[in-house]
Motif scaffolding. Structure first.
Motif: not given
Length: 352
Positions: A87-88, A111-114, A133-134, A239-241
């Motif tokens: 994200g950042n 699906g894994y980003i704010a 994927g991750n 804590a996605t970051a």
């Protein structure tokens, strides 16, 4: 004097020349906030400071490294940059790419980003590719692409990113007149702990400070690859970051820990959220959940007797909480009380 960004301020410590065209959004110069209320809440007798990197132009510490990475990419004649991101990094790369007039490609875990971060990258005009994927898989992909095609990688494996990010240490020392005794920081890809340690060492070598801090980095328990000593194939954390299972700067982070006499630990999502709420309610600072890992780590380290009293302690808050409003609303435990526009009804709801 008009502030013109961290490269212009710390030019003599950075790999640029007088002819380098600087790509800047006037990043850096973020506040170091005395956090007496938080220290009291924790029950720790130290001078506690919060370095709020959420005040950077795109709302995270990534801007420090990105101004350098994109400046050097443009100087080298690059027409495109690429990154993997939770994200950042995507937001920062897209913003500096836009400023430089360079095409930006972003790979994100679907699906894994704010959404706050995704919206930034979209508005800045990046080409966004969501993979099934991750983050670690995305990083493997962009590393291969950048090695074979004319597109510059701007993740923290790019050494210019570390060069820019080290300036955070300079700012802390400039503000305090010395280095703190302890430096607490979230650890995801581990580039930031690497960069801060580099910055502190360079300032000491230059004779500006005489001391060095103990570096204390904290991963989220569900993605604590360094603590476990093995790559985590399916990292999980609120804590996605810092949801990263194979940190790119793993060895450098361990070196920062070992050279400084510090530690790398991990904290649970529950403790991260507790710290996240505590920072907001005691100091009026809304950071993103991953940022709170530094304070959660401080609480854990204090309980374990790691932190000596009457010392200077700095916790890095890496990103702005407005990037992740869904979690802010979810964990605030606050209700929106609804009523009519009549003043008596409003007073009744107020309990007056």
């Amino acid at each position: 004097m008009y502030y013109q960004g961290l490269i212009n301020k710390y030019r003599k410590y950075l790999p640029v020349t007088d002819s380098t065209e600087i790509v800047t959004l006037n990043e850096g110069n973020t506040p170091l906030i005395k956090a007496d209320n938080l220290a009291k809440k924790i029950g720790i007798n130290v001078n506690l400071y919060l370095k709020f990197e959420g005040c950077n132009p795109t709302g995270s510490f990534k801007d420090r490294g990105m101004t350098m990475a994109v400046t050097k990419a443009k100087e080298a004649g690059a027409n495109a940059i690429i990154c993997a991101s939770t994200g950042n990094t995507s937001a920062s790369a897209a913003a500096y790419g836009a400023k430089a007039g360079i095409k930006t490609f972003v790979l994100i875990p679907d699906g894994y980003i704010a959404l706050g971060k995704l919206s930034q990258a979209m508005m800045y005009g990046a080409e966004i590719i969501a993979i099934k994927g991750n983050f670690d898989q995305a990083l493997d992909c962009v590393r291969e692409i950048s090695s074979k095609y004319p597109v510059t990688l701007v993740n923290s494996v790019n050494p210019y990113r570390i060069e820019g990010q080290k300036t955070g240490a300079f700012e802390i020392c400039d503000a305090l007149g010395k280095a703190p005794e302890y430096h607490f920081i979230p650890v995801g890809n581990a580039g930031n702990i690497t960069a801060y340690w580099k910055g502190y060492k360079e300032y000491r070598e230059a004779g500006i400070i005489n001391n060095l801090p103990k570096m204390a980095g904290f991963e989220a328990e569900g993605s604590a690859a360094i603590v476990r000593g093995e790559r985590i194939l399916t990292p999980e954390t609120i804590a996605t970051a810092i949801r990263i299972g194979n940190p790119a700067s793993w060895k450098q982070a361990e070196a920062a820990r070992d050279e400084s006499g510090g530690k790398i630990g991990c904290v649970t999502d529950e403790k991260i959220i507790e710290a996240y709420k505590m920072i907001a309610s005691t100091e009026g600072i809304l950071c993103e959940p991953a940022s709170a890992a530094s304070v959660a780590g401080l609480i854990q380290a204090h309980t374990a007797g790691f932190v000596q009293p009457e010392t200077d302690v700095v916790c890095i808050l890496t990103g702005n909480g407005l990037k992740d409003p869904d979690n802010a609303i979810k964990y605030s435990n606050a209700d929106v009380k609804k009523t009519s526009a009549e003043i008596n009804d409003v007073l009744r709801v107020m309990g007056i």
